[in-house]
Design a protein around this motif. Structure first.
Motif, PDB file in Angstrom:
ATOM      1  N   UNK A   1      -7.715  -2.768  -5.768  1.00 52.01           N
ATOM      2  CA  UNK A   1      -8.339  -3.361  -6.955  1.00 52.01           C
ATOM      3  C   UNK A   1      -9.610  -4.146  -6.649  1.00 52.01           C
ATOM      4  N   UNK A   2      -9.718  -4.707  -5.461  1.00 56.65           N
ATOM      5  CA  UNK A   2     -10.933  -5.456  -5.121  1.00 56.65           C
ATOM      6  C   UNK A   2     -12.161  -4.554  -5.113  1.00 56.65           C
ATOM      7  N   UNK A   3     -11.944  -3.265  -4.827  1.00 52.77           N
ATOM      8  CA  UNK A   3     -13.064  -2.322  -4.798  1.00 52.77           C
ATOM      9  C   UNK A   3     -13.532  -1.946  -6.200  1.00 52.77           C
ATOM     10  N   UNK A   4     -12.753  -2.327  -7.203  1.00 54.74           N
ATOM     11  CA  UNK A   4     -13.148  -2.039  -8.589  1.00 54.74           C
ATOM     12  C   UNK A   4     -13.832  -3.247  -9.231  1.00 54.74           C
ATOM     13  N   UNK A   5     -13.873  -4.365  -8.517  1.00 53.19           N
ATOM     14  CA  UNK A   5     -14.394  -5.592  -9.114  1.00 53.19           C
ATOM     15  C   UNK A   5     -15.914  -5.568  -9.207  1.00 53.19           C
TER      16      UNK A   5
ATOM     17  N   UNK B   1      -8.225  -9.831   2.836  1.00 52.39           N
ATOM     18  CA  UNK B   1      -8.340  -8.377   2.730  1.00 52.39           C
ATOM     19  C   UNK B   1      -8.936  -8.163   1.339  1.00 52.39           C
ATOM     20  N   UNK B   2     -10.281  -8.281   1.315  1.00 49.00           N
ATOM     21  CA  UNK B   2     -10.983  -8.348   0.029  1.00 49.00           C
ATOM     22  C   UNK B   2     -10.759  -7.132  -0.853  1.00 49.00           C
ATOM     23  N   UNK B   3     -10.378  -6.014  -0.235  1.00 48.33           N
ATOM     24  CA  UNK B   3     -10.088  -4.815  -1.018  1.00 48.33           C
ATOM     25  C   UNK B   3      -8.968  -5.065  -2.024  1.00 48.33           C
ATOM     26  N   UNK B   4      -8.174  -6.114  -1.775  1.00 47.02           N
ATOM     27  CA  UNK B   4      -7.071  -6.427  -2.687  1.00 47.02           C
ATOM     28  C   UNK B   4      -7.297  -7.739  -3.427  1.00 47.02           C
ATOM     29  N   UNK B   5      -8.492  -8.298  -3.298  1.00 42.40           N
ATOM     30  CA  UNK B   5      -8.779  -9.547  -3.993  1.00 42.40           C
ATOM     31  C   UNK B   5      -9.187 -10.626  -3.010  1.00 42.40           C
ATOM     32  N   UNK B   6      -9.772 -11.685  -3.534  1.00 45.69           N
ATOM     33  CA  UNK B   6     -10.343 -12.706  -2.655  1.00 45.69           C
ATOM     34  C   UNK B   6      -9.401 -13.891  -2.425  1.00 45.69           C
ATOM     35  N   UNK B   7      -8.320 -13.984  -3.199  1.00 46.95           N
ATOM     36  CA  UNK B   7      -7.355 -15.055  -2.935  1.00 46.95           C
ATOM     37  C   UNK B   7      -6.495 -14.686  -1.743  1.00 46.95           C
ATOM     38  N   UNK B   8      -6.096 -15.696  -0.983  1.00 43.46           N
ATOM     39  CA  UNK B   8      -5.321 -15.421   0.228  1.00 43.46           C
ATOM     40  C   UNK B   8      -3.973 -14.767  -0.080  1.00 43.46           C
ATOM     41  N   UNK B   9      -3.459 -14.968  -1.272  1.00 38.25           N
ATOM     42  CA  UNK B   9      -2.162 -14.359  -1.581  1.00 38.25           C
ATOM     43  C   UNK B   9      -2.285 -13.026  -2.315  1.00 38.25           C
ATOM     44  N   UNK B  10      -3.494 -12.613  -2.648  1.00 38.00           N
ATOM     45  CA  UNK B  10      -3.671 -11.313  -3.322  1.00 38.00           C
ATOM     46  C   UNK B  10      -3.186 -10.130  -2.473  1.00 38.00           C
ATOM     47  N   UNK B  11      -3.587 -10.050  -1.194  1.00 33.91           N
ATOM     48  CA  UNK B  11      -3.185  -8.862  -0.420  1.00 33.91           C
ATOM     49  C   UNK B  11      -1.666  -8.689  -0.353  1.00 33.91           C
ATOM     50  N   UNK B  12      -0.929  -9.774  -0.129  1.00 36.60           N
ATOM     51  CA  UNK B  12       0.525  -9.622  -0.043  1.00 36.60           C
ATOM     52  C   UNK B  12       1.092  -9.121  -1.364  1.00 36.60           C
ATOM     53  N   UNK B  13       0.467  -9.514  -2.468  1.00 34.04           N
ATOM     54  CA  UNK B  13       0.971  -9.087  -3.770  1.00 34.04           C
ATOM     55  C   UNK B  13       0.575  -7.659  -4.093  1.00 34.04           C
ATOM     56  N   UNK B  14      -0.642  -7.283  -3.712  1.00 36.04           N
ATOM     57  CA  UNK B  14      -1.197  -6.029  -4.240  1.00 36.04           C
ATOM     58  C   UNK B  14      -1.266  -4.881  -3.235  1.00 36.04           C
ATOM     59  N   UNK B  15      -1.145  -5.178  -1.946  1.00 41.92           N
ATOM     60  CA  UNK B  15      -1.368  -4.114  -0.954  1.00 41.92           C
ATOM     61  C   UNK B  15      -0.200  -3.148  -0.861  1.00 41.92           C
ATOM     62  N   UNK B  16       0.933  -3.484  -1.437  1.00 43.63           N
ATOM     63  CA  UNK B  16       2.071  -2.565  -1.361  1.00 43.63           C
ATOM     64  C   UNK B  16       1.750  -1.252  -2.079  1.00 43.63           C
ATOM     65  N   UNK B  17       0.752  -1.272  -2.955  1.00 37.43           N
ATOM     66  CA  UNK B  17       0.351  -0.045  -3.671  1.00 37.43           C
ATOM     67  C   UNK B  17      -0.367   0.949  -2.776  1.00 37.43           C
ATOM     68  N   UNK B  18      -0.818   0.482  -1.619  1.00 40.77           N
ATOM     69  CA  UNK B  18      -1.614   1.363  -0.764  1.00 40.77           C
ATOM     70  C   UNK B  18      -0.737   2.439  -0.122  1.00 40.77           C
ATOM     71  N   UNK B  19      -1.188   3.682  -0.203  1.00 42.86           N
ATOM     72  CA  UNK B  19      -0.482   4.778   0.458  1.00 42.86           C
ATOM     73  C   UNK B  19      -1.022   4.915   1.875  1.00 42.86           C
ATOM     74  N   UNK B  20      -0.159   4.773   2.876  1.00 39.49           N
ATOM     75  CA  UNK B  20      -0.646   4.866   4.259  1.00 39.49           C
ATOM     76  C   UNK B  20      -0.139   6.119   4.970  1.00 39.49           C
TER      77      UNK B  20
END
Ligand SMILES: Nc1nc2c(c(=O)[nH]1)N[C@H]1C(S)=C(S)[C@@H](COP(=O)(O)O)O[C@H]1N2
Ligand SMILES: [Mo]
Length: 319
Positions: A177-181, A78-97
Protein backbone atom coordinates in the motif's frame (compact mmCIF):
# COMPACT_ATOMS: atom_id res chain seq x y z
CA UNK A 1 36.39 -15.35 13.17
CA UNK A 2 33.72 -14.20 15.54
CA UNK A 3 30.77 -12.19 14.38
CA UNK A 4 29.25 -11.70 17.78
CA UNK A 5 28.72 -8.02 18.51
CA UNK A 6 31.12 -6.23 20.76
CA UNK A 7 29.45 -4.48 23.65
CA UNK A 8 29.69 -0.70 23.69
CA UNK A 9 32.00 0.59 26.40
CA UNK A 10 29.42 1.65 28.94
CA UNK A 11 27.05 -1.20 28.38
CA UNK A 12 25.24 -2.76 31.29
CA UNK A 13 27.13 -5.97 32.27
CA UNK A 14 23.93 -8.00 31.95
CA UNK A 15 23.87 -7.09 28.27
CA UNK A 16 27.30 -8.51 27.50
CA UNK A 17 26.87 -11.49 25.26
CA UNK A 18 27.91 -14.58 27.21
CA UNK A 19 30.34 -17.00 25.69
CA UNK A 20 27.78 -19.65 24.94
CA UNK A 21 26.35 -17.37 22.29
CA UNK A 22 29.61 -17.86 20.42
CA UNK A 23 28.69 -21.51 20.38
CA UNK A 24 25.35 -20.83 18.81
CA UNK A 25 26.54 -21.13 15.29
CA UNK A 26 28.17 -24.46 15.98
CA UNK A 27 25.03 -25.81 17.60
CA UNK A 28 23.05 -24.46 14.74
CA UNK A 29 25.21 -26.29 12.23
CA UNK A 30 25.15 -29.45 14.35
CA UNK A 31 21.41 -29.49 14.38
CA UNK A 32 21.49 -29.21 10.63
CA UNK A 33 23.96 -32.06 10.22
CA UNK A 34 22.03 -34.18 12.70
CA UNK A 35 19.16 -33.84 10.31
CA UNK A 36 21.41 -35.08 7.51
CA UNK A 37 21.63 -31.75 5.74
CA UNK A 38 25.25 -31.00 6.31
CA UNK A 39 26.26 -28.33 3.86
CA UNK A 40 23.37 -27.70 1.62
CA UNK A 41 20.00 -26.17 1.98
CA UNK A 42 17.41 -28.24 0.19
CA UNK A 43 15.23 -26.66 -2.43
CA UNK A 44 12.41 -26.39 0.05
CA UNK A 45 14.56 -24.42 2.51
CA UNK A 46 12.31 -21.47 2.52
CA UNK A 47 9.20 -23.30 3.46
CA UNK A 48 8.29 -22.15 6.90
CA UNK A 49 7.67 -25.62 8.17
CA UNK A 50 11.09 -26.79 7.11
CA UNK A 51 13.06 -24.16 8.97
CA UNK A 52 10.77 -24.35 11.97
CA UNK A 53 11.24 -28.10 12.23
CA UNK A 54 15.03 -28.22 11.96
CA UNK A 55 15.86 -26.78 15.33
CA UNK A 56 17.35 -23.51 14.14
CA UNK A 57 16.20 -21.69 17.21
CA UNK A 58 19.08 -20.90 19.54
CA UNK A 59 18.38 -20.61 23.22
CA UNK A 60 18.10 -16.92 24.03
CA UNK A 61 21.44 -16.18 25.72
CA UNK A 62 20.30 -13.33 27.85
CA UNK A 63 17.03 -11.55 28.05
CA UNK A 64 18.37 -8.11 27.33
CA UNK A 65 21.29 -8.72 24.98
CA UNK A 66 19.05 -9.74 22.11
CA UNK A 67 16.06 -7.61 21.28
CA UNK A 68 12.88 -9.56 22.02
CA UNK A 69 11.64 -11.11 18.79
CA UNK A 70 8.19 -9.62 19.09
CA UNK A 71 9.71 -6.18 19.20
CA UNK A 72 11.99 -6.68 16.19
CA UNK A 73 9.02 -7.90 14.17
CA UNK A 74 6.59 -5.14 15.12
CA UNK A 75 8.71 -1.98 15.05
CA UNK A 76 9.91 -1.71 11.46
CA UNK A 77 10.85 0.60 8.65
CA UNK A 78 9.44 -0.77 5.41
CA UNK A 79 7.93 2.19 3.60
CA UNK A 80 6.27 -0.05 1.02
CA UNK A 81 3.77 -0.82 3.78
CA UNK A 82 3.52 2.65 5.27
CA UNK A 83 5.65 5.08 7.22
CA UNK A 84 4.52 4.22 10.75
CA UNK A 85 6.71 1.74 12.57
CA UNK A 86 3.76 -0.56 13.17
CA UNK A 87 2.41 -0.46 9.60
CA UNK A 88 4.66 -3.23 8.21
CA UNK A 89 3.70 -5.74 10.90
CA UNK A 90 0.04 -5.02 10.22
CA UNK A 91 0.11 -4.89 6.44
CA UNK A 92 3.01 -7.01 5.19
CA UNK A 93 1.20 -10.30 5.72
CA UNK A 94 -0.54 -9.55 2.40
CA UNK A 95 2.73 -9.91 0.54
CA UNK A 96 3.09 -13.08 -1.52
CA UNK A 97 6.65 -14.39 -1.20
CA UNK A 98 6.21 -17.71 -2.96
CA UNK A 99 7.19 -18.10 -5.70
CA UNK A 100 10.12 -15.68 -5.61
CA UNK A 101 12.86 -15.08 -8.12
CA UNK A 102 15.77 -12.70 -8.44
CA UNK A 103 16.87 -11.16 -11.72
CA UNK A 104 20.66 -10.91 -12.02
CA UNK A 105 22.07 -8.56 -14.64
CA UNK A 106 24.87 -6.21 -15.58
CA UNK A 107 28.57 -7.02 -15.42
CA UNK A 108 28.30 -10.74 -14.69
CA UNK A 109 29.16 -13.84 -16.65
CA UNK A 110 25.95 -15.60 -15.63
CA UNK A 111 23.04 -13.21 -15.85
CA UNK A 112 19.53 -14.60 -15.58
CA UNK A 113 16.45 -15.00 -13.48
CA UNK A 114 17.01 -17.35 -10.59
CA UNK A 115 14.39 -18.99 -8.40
CA UNK A 116 15.17 -18.39 -4.76
CA UNK A 117 15.39 -22.15 -4.21
CA UNK A 118 18.21 -22.26 -6.77
CA UNK A 119 19.97 -19.32 -5.16
CA UNK A 120 19.91 -21.09 -1.80
CA UNK A 121 20.83 -24.55 -3.04
CA UNK A 122 24.13 -25.57 -1.49
CA UNK A 123 24.40 -22.48 0.67
CA UNK A 124 25.51 -22.81 4.31
CA UNK A 125 23.18 -20.88 6.52
CA UNK A 126 24.70 -19.36 9.63
CA UNK A 127 23.43 -17.37 12.52
CA UNK A 128 24.95 -13.91 12.99
CA UNK A 129 24.05 -11.79 15.96
CA UNK A 130 24.23 -8.26 14.61
CA UNK A 131 23.13 -4.83 15.65
CA UNK A 132 21.17 -2.88 13.13
CA UNK A 133 21.37 0.87 13.77
CA UNK A 134 18.85 3.10 12.16
CA UNK A 135 19.86 6.62 11.18
CA UNK A 136 16.96 7.66 13.41
CA UNK A 137 19.28 6.76 16.34
CA UNK A 138 17.71 3.57 17.62
CA UNK A 139 19.26 0.14 17.43
CA UNK A 140 18.34 -3.48 17.98
CA UNK A 141 20.31 -6.71 18.37
CA UNK A 142 18.98 -9.41 16.09
CA UNK A 143 20.06 -13.02 15.49
CA UNK A 144 19.93 -13.19 11.69
CA UNK A 145 20.12 -16.36 9.64
CA UNK A 146 21.89 -15.88 6.37
CA UNK A 147 25.08 -16.29 4.36
CA UNK A 148 27.83 -14.01 3.07
CA UNK A 149 26.71 -11.76 0.24
CA UNK A 150 30.02 -12.51 -1.45
CA UNK A 151 29.21 -16.19 -1.93
CA UNK A 152 26.02 -15.20 -3.71
CA UNK A 153 27.61 -12.60 -5.99
CA UNK A 154 30.49 -14.87 -6.91
CA UNK A 155 28.10 -17.48 -8.26
CA UNK A 156 27.18 -15.01 -11.00
CA UNK A 157 30.83 -14.66 -12.10
CA UNK A 158 31.33 -10.91 -11.73
CA UNK A 159 33.42 -9.35 -14.49
CA UNK A 160 36.60 -7.44 -13.71
CA UNK A 161 34.91 -4.20 -14.72
CA UNK A 162 32.23 -4.51 -12.01
CA UNK A 163 32.72 -1.98 -9.20
CA UNK A 164 29.30 -1.75 -7.55
CA UNK A 165 26.37 -3.98 -6.79
CA UNK A 166 22.85 -2.57 -6.92
CA UNK A 167 19.75 -4.10 -5.34
CA UNK A 168 16.07 -3.50 -6.04
CA UNK A 169 13.06 -4.28 -3.85
CA UNK A 170 9.88 -5.77 -5.24
CA UNK A 171 7.50 -3.29 -6.88
CA UNK A 172 3.98 -4.61 -6.43
CA UNK A 173 1.54 -1.83 -5.53
CA UNK A 174 -1.39 -4.28 -5.29
CA UNK A 175 0.25 -5.81 -2.25
CA UNK A 176 2.29 -2.85 -1.02
CA UNK A 177 0.00 0.00 0.00
CA UNK A 178 2.87 2.43 0.56
CA UNK A 179 3.65 2.20 -3.15
CA UNK A 180 0.15 3.49 -3.92
CA UNK A 181 0.49 6.57 -1.72
CA UNK A 182 0.52 9.95 -3.45
CA UNK A 183 2.34 11.50 -0.51
CA UNK A 184 5.28 9.11 -0.38
CA UNK A 185 8.59 10.72 0.54
CA UNK A 186 10.49 8.11 -1.46
CA UNK A 187 10.21 6.73 -4.99
CA UNK A 188 9.60 3.07 -5.76
CA UNK A 189 10.98 0.58 -6.30
CA UNK A 190 13.34 1.00 -3.35
CA UNK A 191 16.97 0.73 -4.48
CA UNK A 192 20.28 0.41 -2.63
CA UNK A 193 23.86 -0.34 -3.56
CA UNK A 194 27.31 -1.07 -2.21
CA UNK A 195 30.78 -0.74 -3.64
CA UNK A 196 31.86 -4.28 -4.54
CA UNK A 197 34.58 -4.45 -1.88
CA UNK A 198 32.02 -3.45 0.76
CA UNK A 199 29.70 -6.14 -0.56
CA UNK A 200 32.51 -8.70 -0.41
CA UNK A 201 33.34 -7.97 3.23
CA UNK A 202 32.56 -11.14 5.23
CA UNK A 203 30.32 -9.18 7.60
CA UNK A 204 27.87 -8.32 4.81
CA UNK A 205 25.17 -10.98 4.62
CA UNK A 206 22.03 -11.90 2.79
CA UNK A 207 19.49 -12.85 5.42
CA UNK A 208 16.68 -15.35 4.92
CA UNK A 209 15.72 -15.76 8.56
CA UNK A 210 15.86 -14.32 12.05
CA UNK A 211 15.37 -15.77 15.53
CA UNK A 212 15.74 -19.26 14.07
CA UNK A 213 12.83 -18.85 11.71
CA UNK A 214 12.11 -17.72 8.18
CA UNK A 215 12.08 -13.92 7.87
CA UNK A 216 8.70 -12.41 8.60
CA UNK A 217 7.45 -10.35 5.67
CA UNK A 218 7.80 -7.09 7.60
CA UNK A 219 11.53 -7.78 8.04
CA UNK A 220 12.12 -8.24 4.32
CA UNK A 221 11.12 -11.77 3.33
CA UNK A 222 12.27 -13.78 1.62
CA UNK A 223 15.73 -12.25 1.04
CA UNK A 224 17.23 -9.04 2.45
CA UNK A 225 20.60 -7.46 2.93
CA UNK A 226 22.13 -6.89 6.38
CA UNK A 227 25.17 -4.60 6.48
CA UNK A 228 25.92 -4.25 10.18
CA UNK A 229 28.41 -1.36 10.03
CA UNK A 230 26.03 0.84 8.06
CA UNK A 231 22.89 2.73 8.90
CA UNK A 232 19.78 0.54 8.69
CA UNK A 233 18.51 2.05 5.47
CA UNK A 234 21.31 0.39 3.48
CA UNK A 235 19.88 -3.02 4.45
CA UNK A 236 17.36 -3.34 1.64
CA UNK A 237 14.45 -5.76 1.99
CA UNK A 238 12.59 -8.20 -0.27
CA UNK A 239 15.15 -8.13 -3.08
CA UNK A 240 14.10 -9.03 -6.64
CA UNK A 241 16.98 -7.65 -8.67
CA UNK A 242 20.78 -7.60 -8.36
CA UNK A 243 22.86 -5.72 -10.90
CA UNK A 244 26.62 -5.31 -11.11
CA UNK A 245 27.74 -1.97 -12.52
CA UNK A 246 30.85 0.08 -13.18
CA UNK A 247 29.21 3.36 -12.11
CA UNK A 248 27.87 4.25 -8.67
CA UNK A 249 24.17 3.34 -8.70
CA UNK A 250 21.42 5.57 -7.30
CA UNK A 251 20.10 4.78 -3.82
CA UNK A 252 16.63 5.55 -2.52
CA UNK A 253 17.37 7.71 0.51
CA UNK A 254 20.13 9.58 -1.28
CA UNK A 255 17.65 10.39 -4.07
CA UNK A 256 15.08 11.53 -1.50
CA UNK A 257 17.42 13.74 0.55
CA UNK A 258 21.03 13.79 -0.55
CA UNK A 259 22.00 16.20 2.25
CA UNK A 260 20.85 13.64 4.84
CA UNK A 261 21.74 10.25 3.37
CA UNK A 262 25.02 9.65 1.60
CA UNK A 263 25.84 6.71 -0.63
CA UNK A 264 28.50 5.61 1.88
CA UNK A 265 26.38 6.21 4.98
CA UNK A 266 28.69 4.62 7.51
CA UNK A 267 27.59 4.78 11.10
CA UNK A 268 29.65 7.76 12.25
CA UNK A 269 28.97 9.27 15.67
CA UNK A 270 31.07 12.34 14.86
CA UNK A 271 28.85 13.45 12.00
CA UNK A 272 25.72 15.34 12.85
CA UNK A 273 22.69 14.30 10.83
CA UNK A 274 21.05 17.54 9.63
CA UNK A 275 18.13 16.94 11.98
CA UNK A 276 19.67 15.17 14.97
CA UNK A 277 22.86 14.02 16.65
CA UNK A 278 24.44 10.69 15.76
CA UNK A 279 26.53 10.56 18.95
CA UNK A 280 24.31 8.13 20.80
CA UNK A 281 21.54 5.66 20.19
CA UNK A 282 18.59 4.19 22.01
CA UNK A 283 18.82 0.42 22.31
CA UNK A 284 15.31 -0.88 21.80
CA UNK A 285 13.11 -1.74 23.43
CA UNK A 286 13.28 0.92 26.07
CA UNK A 287 10.49 0.94 28.56
CA UNK A 288 9.45 2.18 31.96
CA UNK A 289 11.33 -0.76 33.43
CA UNK A 290 14.65 -0.71 31.66
CA UNK A 291 14.84 3.03 31.16
CA UNK A 292 15.91 4.82 28.05
CA UNK A 293 18.95 2.60 27.40
CA UNK A 294 20.86 5.38 25.72
CA UNK A 295 24.32 4.17 24.70
CA UNK A 296 27.14 5.87 22.82
CA UNK A 297 27.20 5.15 19.12
CA UNK A 298 30.45 3.68 17.86
CA UNK A 299 32.26 4.29 14.60
CA UNK A 300 31.20 1.68 12.04
CA UNK A 301 28.59 0.63 14.60
CA UNK A 302 31.47 -1.03 16.50
CA UNK A 303 32.57 -3.20 13.55
CA UNK A 304 35.96 -1.54 13.20
CA UNK A 305 37.32 -4.35 11.05
CA UNK A 306 35.74 -2.65 8.04
CA UNK A 307 37.80 0.54 8.46
CA UNK A 308 40.33 -0.39 5.75
CA UNK A 309 37.55 -0.29 3.15
CA UNK A 310 37.43 3.47 3.61
CA UNK A 311 41.11 4.38 3.89
CA UNK A 312 41.72 7.77 2.34
CA UNK A 313 38.03 8.69 2.20
CA UNK A 314 36.69 11.64 4.10
CA UNK A 315 33.93 10.04 6.12
CA UNK A 316 32.64 13.41 7.22
CA UNK A 317 31.72 14.08 3.61
CA UNK A 318 30.91 10.47 2.82
CA UNK A 319 28.63 10.12 5.79
N1 LIG B 1 12.60 -2.05 0.69
C1 LIG B 1 12.89 -1.41 1.81
N2 LIG B 1 13.98 -1.79 2.53
C2 LIG B 1 14.27 -1.16 3.70
C3 LIG B 1 13.47 -0.08 4.15
C4 LIG B 1 12.33 0.29 3.38
O1 LIG B 1 11.57 1.20 3.73
N3 LIG B 1 12.07 -0.41 2.24
N4 LIG B 1 13.81 0.59 5.31
C5 LIG B 1 15.22 0.51 5.74
C6 LIG B 1 15.42 1.07 7.07
S1 LIG B 1 15.34 2.77 7.20
C7 LIG B 1 15.73 0.29 8.16
S2 LIG B 1 16.15 1.00 9.64
C8 LIG B 1 15.73 -1.18 8.05
C9 LIG B 1 14.81 -1.77 9.12
O2 LIG B 1 14.87 -3.17 9.13
P1 LIG B 1 14.00 -4.01 10.18
O3 LIG B 1 12.56 -3.54 10.05
O4 LIG B 1 14.16 -5.44 9.79
O5 LIG B 1 14.53 -3.71 11.54
O6 LIG B 1 15.28 -1.66 6.79
C10 LIG B 1 15.77 -0.91 5.67
N5 LIG B 1 15.37 -1.57 4.43
MO1 LIG C 1 16.40 3.34 9.21
Amino acid sequence: MSFVIKPPVDINPSEITPEHVYQTRRRFMQSVSAAGLVSSVPAAALHRGWMDSKGFTPAPPSEDAITPRGYATSFNNFYEFGTDKNDPAELASRLTTEPWSVEVSGLVGKPGTYDIEDLLAGVDLEERIYRLRCVEAWSMVIPWIGFPLKTLIQRFNPLGSAKYVAFTTLYRPEEMPGQRSYFSSIKYPYVEALRLDEAFHPLAIMAVGMYGKVLPNQNGAPLRLVVPWKYGFKSIKSIVRIELTSKQPPTTWNLAASNEYGFYANVNPTVQHPRWSQASERRLPSSLFNGNRKIPTRMYNGYEEVASLYTGMNLRLNY
